[in-house]
Design a protein around this motif. Sequence first.
Motif, PDB file in Angstrom:
ATOM      1  N   LYS A   1       0.813  -1.222   0.000  1.00  0.00           N
ATOM      2  CA  LYS A   1       0.000   0.000   0.000  1.00  0.00           C
ATOM      3  C   LYS A   1       0.853   1.282   0.000  1.00  0.00           C
ATOM      4  N   THR A   2       2.183   1.138   0.016  1.00  0.00           N
ATOM      5  CA  THR A   2       3.025   2.336   0.186  1.00  0.00           C
ATOM      6  C   THR A   2       3.319   3.032  -1.150  1.00  0.00           C
ATOM      7  N   PRO A   3       3.527   4.340  -1.098  1.00  0.00           N
ATOM      8  CA  PRO A   3       3.944   5.069  -2.307  1.00  0.00           C
ATOM      9  C   PRO A   3       5.261   4.529  -2.863  1.00  0.00           C
ATOM     10  N   GLN A   4       6.105   3.983  -1.979  1.00  0.00           N
ATOM     11  CA  GLN A   4       7.400   3.485  -2.457  1.00  0.00           C
ATOM     12  C   GLN A   4       7.185   2.285  -3.385  1.00  0.00           C
ATOM     13  N   ARG A   5       6.212   1.446  -3.056  1.00  0.00           N
ATOM     14  CA  ARG A   5       5.935   0.302  -3.943  1.00  0.00           C
ATOM     15  C   ARG A   5       5.438   0.854  -5.277  1.00  0.00           C
ATOM     16  N   GLU A   6       4.578   1.841  -5.218  1.00  0.00           N
ATOM     17  CA  GLU A   6       4.033   2.429  -6.448  1.00  0.00           C
ATOM     18  C   GLU A   6       5.141   3.080  -7.278  1.00  0.00           C
ATOM     19  N   GLY A   7       6.035   3.801  -6.573  1.00  0.00           N
ATOM     20  CA  GLY A   7       7.122   4.477  -7.295  1.00  0.00           C
ATOM     21  C   GLY A   7       8.083   3.502  -7.944  1.00  0.00           C
ATOM     22  N   MET A   8       8.440   2.462  -7.232  1.00  0.00           N
ATOM     23  CA  MET A   8       9.468   1.545  -7.747  1.00  0.00           C
ATOM     24  C   MET A   8       8.926   0.648  -8.864  1.00  0.00           C
ATOM     25  N   ILE A   9       7.615   0.352  -8.801  1.00  0.00           N
ATOM     26  CA  ILE A   9       7.055  -0.440  -9.902  1.00  0.00           C
ATOM     27  C   ILE A   9       6.862   0.444 -11.130  1.00  0.00           C
ATOM     28  N   HIS A  10       6.570   1.704 -10.904  1.00  0.00           N
ATOM     29  CA  HIS A  10       6.556   2.693 -12.005  1.00  0.00           C
ATOM     30  C   HIS A  10       7.919   2.696 -12.685  1.00  0.00           C
ATOM     31  N   ALA A  11       8.968   2.686 -11.893  1.00  0.00           N
ATOM     32  CA  ALA A  11      10.329   2.688 -12.458  1.00  0.00           C
ATOM     33  C   ALA A  11      10.588   1.390 -13.202  1.00  0.00           C
ATOM     34  N   PHE A  12      10.161   0.253 -12.632  1.00  0.00           N
ATOM     35  CA  PHE A  12      10.437  -1.050 -13.252  1.00  0.00           C
ATOM     36  C   PHE A  12       9.856  -1.134 -14.650  1.00  0.00           C
ATOM     37  N   PHE A  13       8.586  -0.786 -14.790  1.00  0.00           N
ATOM     38  CA  PHE A  13       7.948  -0.937 -16.100  1.00  0.00           C
ATOM     39  C   PHE A  13       8.404   0.146 -17.072  1.00  0.00           C
ATOM     40  N   ASN A  14       8.682   1.337 -16.553  1.00  0.00           N
ATOM     41  CA  ASN A  14       9.003   2.424 -17.481  1.00  0.00           C
ATOM     42  C   ASN A  14      10.450   2.461 -17.917  1.00  0.00           C
ATOM     43  N   GLU A  15      11.330   1.825 -17.162  1.00  0.00           N
ATOM     44  CA  GLU A  15      12.709   1.728 -17.667  1.00  0.00           C
ATOM     45  C   GLU A  15      12.739   0.820 -18.897  1.00  0.00           C
ATOM     46  N   ARG A  16      11.688   0.031 -19.064  1.00  0.00           N
ATOM     47  CA  ARG A  16      11.564  -0.801 -20.277  1.00  0.00           C
ATOM     48  C   ARG A  16      10.736  -0.087 -21.346  1.00  0.00           C
ATOM     49  N   ALA A  17       9.674   0.593 -20.891  1.00  0.00           N
ATOM     50  CA  ALA A  17       8.767   1.241 -21.862  1.00  0.00           C
ATOM     51  C   ALA A  17       9.416   2.446 -22.543  1.00  0.00           C
ATOM     52  N   VAL A  18      10.345   3.105 -21.840  1.00  0.00           N
ATOM     53  CA  VAL A  18      10.855   4.408 -22.328  1.00  0.00           C
ATOM     54  C   VAL A  18      11.550   4.292 -23.672  1.00  0.00           C
ATOM     55  N   SER A  19      12.139   3.132 -23.956  1.00  0.00           N
ATOM     56  CA  SER A  19      12.879   2.981 -25.225  1.00  0.00           C
ATOM     57  C   SER A  19      11.998   2.396 -26.316  1.00  0.00           C
ATOM     58  N   LYS A  20      10.720   2.170 -26.009  1.00  0.00           N
ATOM     59  CA  LYS A  20       9.811   1.607 -27.012  1.00  0.00           C
ATOM     60  C   LYS A  20       8.924   2.737 -27.521  1.00  0.00           C
ATOM     61  N   LEU A  21       9.378   3.414 -28.564  1.00  0.00           N
ATOM     62  CA  LEU A  21       8.648   4.572 -29.089  1.00  0.00           C
ATOM     63  C   LEU A  21       7.692   4.138 -30.208  1.00  0.00           C
ATOM     64  N   PRO A  22       6.416   4.491 -30.120  1.00  0.00           N
ATOM     65  CA  PRO A  22       5.468   4.148 -31.195  1.00  0.00           C
ATOM     66  C   PRO A  22       5.967   4.574 -32.567  1.00  0.00           C
ATOM     67  N   GLU A  23       6.654   5.740 -32.619  1.00  0.00           N
ATOM     68  CA  GLU A  23       7.088   6.277 -33.925  1.00  0.00           C
ATOM     69  C   GLU A  23       8.153   5.384 -34.572  1.00  0.00           C
ATOM     70  N   LEU A  24       8.763   4.511 -33.779  1.00  0.00           N
ATOM     71  CA  LEU A  24       9.825   3.655 -34.332  1.00  0.00           C
ATOM     72  C   LEU A  24       9.328   2.248 -34.652  1.00  0.00           C
ATOM     73  N   LYS A  25       8.026   2.014 -34.434  1.00  0.00           N
ATOM     74  CA  LYS A  25       7.471   0.683 -34.719  1.00  0.00           C
ATOM     75  C   LYS A  25       7.674   0.363 -36.198  1.00  0.00           C
ATOM     76  N   GLY A  26       8.338  -0.742 -36.496  1.00  0.00           N
ATOM     77  CA  GLY A  26       8.547  -1.131 -37.892  1.00  0.00           C
ATOM     78  C   GLY A  26       9.698  -0.416 -38.562  1.00  0.00           C
ATOM     79  N   VAL A  27      10.381   0.484 -37.836  1.00  0.00           N
ATOM     80  CA  VAL A  27      11.520   1.193 -38.446  1.00  0.00           C
ATOM     81  C   VAL A  27      12.799   0.401 -38.167  1.00  0.00           C
ATOM     82  N   GLU A  28      13.467   0.002 -39.238  1.00  0.00           N
ATOM     83  CA  GLU A  28      14.663  -0.814 -39.082  1.00  0.00           C
ATOM     84  C   GLU A  28      15.888   0.061 -38.801  1.00  0.00           C
ATOM     85  N   PRO A  29      16.640  -0.214 -37.729  1.00  0.00           N
ATOM     86  CA  PRO A  29      17.889   0.539 -37.526  1.00  0.00           C
ATOM     87  C   PRO A  29      18.931   0.126 -38.557  1.00  0.00           C
TER      88      PRO A  29
END
Length: 696
Positions: A256-284
């Motif tokens: 129930k703590t904000p710390q759990r909320e904050g750290m899970i926010h970090a867990f999922f978003n450290e992965r989501a941040v590099s997945k940009l919709p604009e790059l979907k299907g764009v080959e490096p």
Amino acid sequence: MSDAIQYELKGDIAILRANNPPVNALGYDVRIGLMTCMDRAETEAKAVLIVGGGRTFFAGADIKEFGKPPREPSLPDICTRIERSPLPVISSLHGTALGGGLEIALGTHYRIAIQSAKVGLPEVHLGLIPGAGGTQRLPRLVGVEKSIEIITSGRQVGAAEALELDLIDEVQEGDPEAIGLAYAQRILDAGKGPRAVGELPCPEVIDFDAAYDAAIKKGRGQIAPATAIRAIEVCCHTGFDVGIQSERQMFTDLLKTPQREGMIHAFFNERAVSKLPELKGVEPRALKAIGVIGGGTMGAGIAVAALLAGFDVTMVERDGAAAEAGTGRVSGILQGSVTRGKLSQAKYDAIMETEFRASDSYDALSNADLVIEAAFEEMGVKKAIFAELDRVCKKGAVLASNTSYLDVNEIAASTSRPADVLGLHFFSPAHVMKLLEVVVADQTAPEVVATGFALGKALRKIAVRSGVCDGFIGNRILKTYRTCADHMIMDGASPYEIDKAMTGFGFAMGPYEVADLAGLDIGWATRKRLAPTRDVHERVATYADKMCEAGNFGQKTGKGYYVYEAGKRGGTPNPDVTALIEAERADLGITPQNFTHEEIQRRYMCAMVNEAAMVVDESIARRPLDVDMVLLFGYGFPRHWGGPLKWADMQGLDGILADIKRYAEVDDFFWQPSALLERLVAAGKNFEDLNKGETV
Ligand code: T1G
């Protein structure tokens, strides 16, 4: 019924095989499957083997379920169900058996693993403690001290170490299911039955209060590690059932703590941040040969990061001596890795003999797929370098600048191929810091952006897309909250109170300790650069310039905000600074006011949030989560808050806006409320709504 757990009877052994890719998270279907398959096994088998399908054993509870109403069966009940089975239950581990995954294994009676398997209880990284018996079973197997170290660090334990600790019984090479089956058959042939960890005697008692206090101090505000110690303490004083109940209570309290909320926010978003919709299907573009311009601290760090990721690296410096010096820096960093056991001598030799070379000629870059310029931060120097790169680099080569604030559009315009140009802003030391700002200029082609993110992934960085502005995302926001701190100094706070307040908030170091570490001359140069265009209403402390004029640049000169003595960690407040500050206040006719730690933290954070909101509103950062990840991975923002905008959501945006408006009554130039912040408050929305794609 879902086949999240596949059941197969082989002879007398029932195989329960996890089938929940990508990491066999212990979601509801998996938990139901385990319970029903255990019931079925006990009707027809003589032993049970639990194994993971795909790339890993269970990697833990399904983190996506946290914050939602719990659904039975719970993980602790499943572990107890397995442990109390009349049949011997064997687990065969591969990949990463983490959190609830290891707790399932601890509920089984025998454990085997392949050499590359890793186990661990990383719950503290999510603001939690093991909640399915980990704090009660692990100490009974490996003892209290080792359990405290493993659980409070959340680290992964390799199979060999786990074997040494008696955490697992055997390590063998081969297919996890095959070695598990063979082990189960040997147990049956030997007539061995269930062997419950929970029935082992309570482990030794230690000074838990001392351990608790040490965990609180080390956690810098995090509560989960210290709470885990209290859960382990219960294990030493009570029976297993009471211990399990106490652990469960502490776990659900932490949920129930904000710390759990904050750290899970970090867990999922450290992965989501590099997945940009604009790059979907764009080959490096293909990346193998990388060029680095400059062999200074940054260039050498970037070169090492690329070499350790397996790239071929050519470093170019202005002359032979500088190229040799750059080579020395690269080899020095790599030798350090060898000394620390992170790199084998053979690998070091291979890198230095075949994968790395330095030259004083740009012609050495004719085959580079990507070149990163890490030269002197001056636009004329950069333009000259990019003109050379334009002349020598092959068609399609990506040309990147590591500039930390200069206009990448202007750099791109100095070439005939602006679509191939972008910024790749590394953070020092570049082979250590996780953050990489991928700065996208107006004409940067999508596949070049994709190549920047592909490089970030290869270097195991957290790559964040940034638009072009002075300071991009991180340094622009840093400048604002540092200025806010300087204003508080002019108004009565001391640098030392501010450092103490912000380490109390959870930062590893306060802003003035950081300034001393980075070098006060950097801020001095920025102030001089911006002076010609500075608004007359801007409040700028001049005492800091006087410190630099006296040659006090911080740690590198032994004196800055703090005085540093050779061989001593940290510094002591520099009395000269206090005198300079008091003199400046007197010159300005300022009567110093007192600031409490809470007021310092609030103002500092309001300034950070306000500027961050502007950065999002101007699309310099794509989403609020992008700003959160920049501050977490580049500026030491406390992970248990999730990032400044997650923190703001949890505090309540209306209160933050009200405080900013109150501060603006005194200084309406510095405190100009972000229009986005006002729109969010008016609409009753928050930054997380924007992360989900909503607009205001
Ligand atoms: N739950 C839900 N999703 C998860 C997950 C989990 N436990 N672990 C990974 N994912 C997703 C991740 O978001 C990504 O999704 C994809 O799987 C691949 O992950 C009761 C309460 C296992 C070492 O903390 O450390 O058990 O981005 O990119 O680099 O005591 O994932 O593809 O959509 O990270 O190969 C404890 C967390 C939970 C482990 C694999 N367990 N995961 O790394 O792949 S709490 C953990 C990891 C718990 C009990 C308590 C890593 C990994 P997407 P990835 P990877």
